[in-house]
Design an enzyme around this catalytic site. Structure first.
Site, PDB file in Angstrom:
ATOM      1  N   GLU A 102      12.082  -2.575   9.422  1.00  0.00           N
ATOM      2  CA  GLU A 102      11.570  -1.430   8.654  1.00  0.00           C
ATOM      3  C   GLU A 102      10.429  -1.860   7.742  1.00  0.00           C
ATOM      4  O   GLU A 102      10.309  -3.035   7.397  1.00  0.00           O
ATOM      5  CB  GLU A 102      12.698  -0.834   7.800  1.00  0.00           C
ATOM      6  N   ASP A 103       9.603  -0.885   7.353  1.00  0.00           N
ATOM      7  CA  ASP A 103       8.513  -1.197   6.425  1.00  0.00           C
ATOM      8  C   ASP A 103       9.006  -1.315   4.992  1.00  0.00           C
ATOM      9  O   ASP A 103       8.660  -2.247   4.280  1.00  0.00           O
ATOM     10  CB  ASP A 103       7.383  -0.157   6.528  1.00  0.00           C
ATOM     11  N   ASP A 106      13.470   2.381   0.143  1.00  0.00           N
ATOM     12  CA  ASP A 106      13.250   2.999  -1.167  1.00  0.00           C
ATOM     13  C   ASP A 106      14.614   3.460  -1.698  1.00  0.00           C
ATOM     14  O   ASP A 106      15.340   2.663  -2.285  1.00  0.00           O
ATOM     15  CB  ASP A 106      12.246   4.147  -0.973  1.00  0.00           C
ATOM     16  N   ASP A 162       1.262   4.009   4.699  1.00  0.00           N
ATOM     17  CA  ASP A 162       0.141   4.948   4.606  1.00  0.00           C
ATOM     18  C   ASP A 162       0.186   5.860   3.398  1.00  0.00           C
ATOM     19  O   ASP A 162       1.232   6.068   2.787  1.00  0.00           O
ATOM     20  CB  ASP A 162       0.133   5.836   5.851  1.00  0.00           C
ATOM     21  N   ARG A 168      -3.085   2.324   6.660  1.00  0.00           N
ATOM     22  CA  ARG A 168      -2.159   1.490   7.430  1.00  0.00           C
ATOM     23  C   ARG A 168      -2.804   0.189   7.894  1.00  0.00           C
ATOM     24  O   ARG A 168      -2.144  -0.813   8.139  1.00  0.00           O
ATOM     25  CB  ARG A 168      -1.656   2.231   8.674  1.00  0.00           C
TER      26      ARG A 168
HETATM   27  P1  5GP Z   1      14.081   6.050   1.677  1.00  0.00           P
HETATM   28  O1  5GP Z   1      14.847   6.883   2.648  1.00  0.00           O
HETATM   29  O2  5GP Z   1      14.585   4.617   1.589  1.00  0.00           O
HETATM   30  O3  5GP Z   1      14.018   6.684   0.310  1.00  0.00           O
HETATM   31  O4  5GP Z   1      12.574   6.052   2.126  1.00  0.00           O
HETATM   32  C1  5GP Z   1      12.101   5.254   3.129  1.00  0.00           C
HETATM   33  C2  5GP Z   1      10.760   5.772   3.614  1.00  0.00           C
HETATM   34  O5  5GP Z   1       9.988   6.363   2.563  1.00  0.00           O
HETATM   35  C3  5GP Z   1       9.927   4.630   4.142  1.00  0.00           C
HETATM   36  O6  5GP Z   1      10.196   4.363   5.490  1.00  0.00           O
HETATM   37  C4  5GP Z   1       8.518   5.133   3.907  1.00  0.00           C
HETATM   38  O7  5GP Z   1       8.114   5.932   4.999  1.00  0.00           O
HETATM   39  C5  5GP Z   1       8.633   5.997   2.675  1.00  0.00           C
HETATM   40  N1  5GP Z   1       8.198   5.301   1.446  1.00  0.00           N
HETATM   41  C6  5GP Z   1       8.971   4.945   0.397  1.00  0.00           C
HETATM   42  N2  5GP Z   1       8.245   4.362  -0.575  1.00  0.00           N
HETATM   43  C7  5GP Z   1       6.972   4.320  -0.126  1.00  0.00           C
HETATM   44  C8  5GP Z   1       5.734   3.825  -0.687  1.00  0.00           C
HETATM   45  O8  5GP Z   1       5.650   3.287  -1.803  1.00  0.00           O
HETATM   46  N3  5GP Z   1       4.618   3.976   0.095  1.00  0.00           N
HETATM   47  C9  5GP Z   1       4.643   4.544   1.324  1.00  0.00           C
HETATM   48  N4  5GP Z   1       3.504   4.622   1.985  1.00  0.00           N
HETATM   49  N5  5GP Z   1       5.786   5.024   1.876  1.00  0.00           N
HETATM   50  C10 5GP Z   1       6.934   4.912   1.164  1.00  0.00           C
HETATM   51 MG    MG Z   2       9.647   3.431   7.445  1.00  0.00          MG
END
Ligand code: 5GP
Ligand code: MG
Length: 179
Positions: A102-103, A106, A162, A168
């Site tokens: 995963e990238d 959060d 992004d 990206r």
């Molecule tokens: P979660 O479900 O853990 O809250 O969110 C995960 C997704 O939120 C990541 O895969 C990504 O797409 C997006 N995301 C969360 N924080 C960031 C950030 O700081 N920058 C970007 N570009 N995407 C984020």
């Molecule tokens: Mg992601």
């Protein structure tokens, strides 16, 4: 300070390429040690993880496979919340040792869904390799086996991540500048 403009927002350099590459290499070395005999199936979650997966896999030297999935969002029938489902997984994960690439994690809500889905599909073991994590934002009790870099709770772009589709391609990570 190195800054750039993406659409209506300004971003400042936060994590330079050399630091990223070193951290990614260290994650790969740990995976090489931990999963040497596990024949892992890496599952890269597109779009955000494409660059991390590309660099990571160049350092993976154990017997392994990689595949790519996307997450499709739809409105649940019984809830108003957004539900995410894995699409594009053509390989069987039954009895496989899976590593999700995963990238960023959060809140952890997305990863919790991915883990539940892969467990449901019969994976033997599931590990998570996330390029970034925002520890302060975590709301779910999930185990992140490999995290390259931990960052504060700010919006970032670059290295696959992004802002409305832009940024990206950046080799470094940039943080949004509040104006
Ligand atoms: P979660 O479900 O853990 O809250 O969110 C995960 C997704 O939120 C990541 O895969 C990504 O797409 C997006 N995301 C969360 N924080 C960031 C950030 O700081 N920058 C970007 N570009 N995407 C984020
Ligand atoms: Mg992601």
């Amino acid at each position: 300070m190195k800054t750039l403009q993406l659409k209506d927002r300004k971003f400042a350099l936060s994590i330079p390429e050399v630091q990223i590459q070193q951290a990614v290499k260290e994650v790969a070395e740990r995976i090489n040690r931990d999963l040497a005999d596990a024949d892992p199936l890496f599952i890269c979650v597109l779009n955000g993880a494409f660059m991390f997966a590309g660099d990571l896999m160049r350092h993976i030297n154990i017997n392994s496979q990689i595949t790519f999935v996307k997450l499709a969002s739809y409105e649940g029938l019984l809830t108003t919340g957004e539900v995410k489902e894995i699409i594009g997984l053509n390989e069987s994960v039954v009895d496989r040792n899976v590593v999700v690439i995963e990238d960023i994690v959060d809140t952890g809500i997305t990863m919790e869904r991915i883990l539940a889905s892969l467990k449901n599909k019969g994976a033997r073991s599931i590990r998570v390799a996330s390029f970034l994590q925002k520890p302060e934002a975590l709301q779910r009790d999930i185990r992140l086996d490999y995290v390259a870099i931990k960052i504060p709770n700010d919006f970032i772009v670059g290295y696959g991540l992004d802002y409305d589709g832009y940024g990206r391609n950046l080799r470094d990570i940039y943080t949004v500048v509040e104006e």
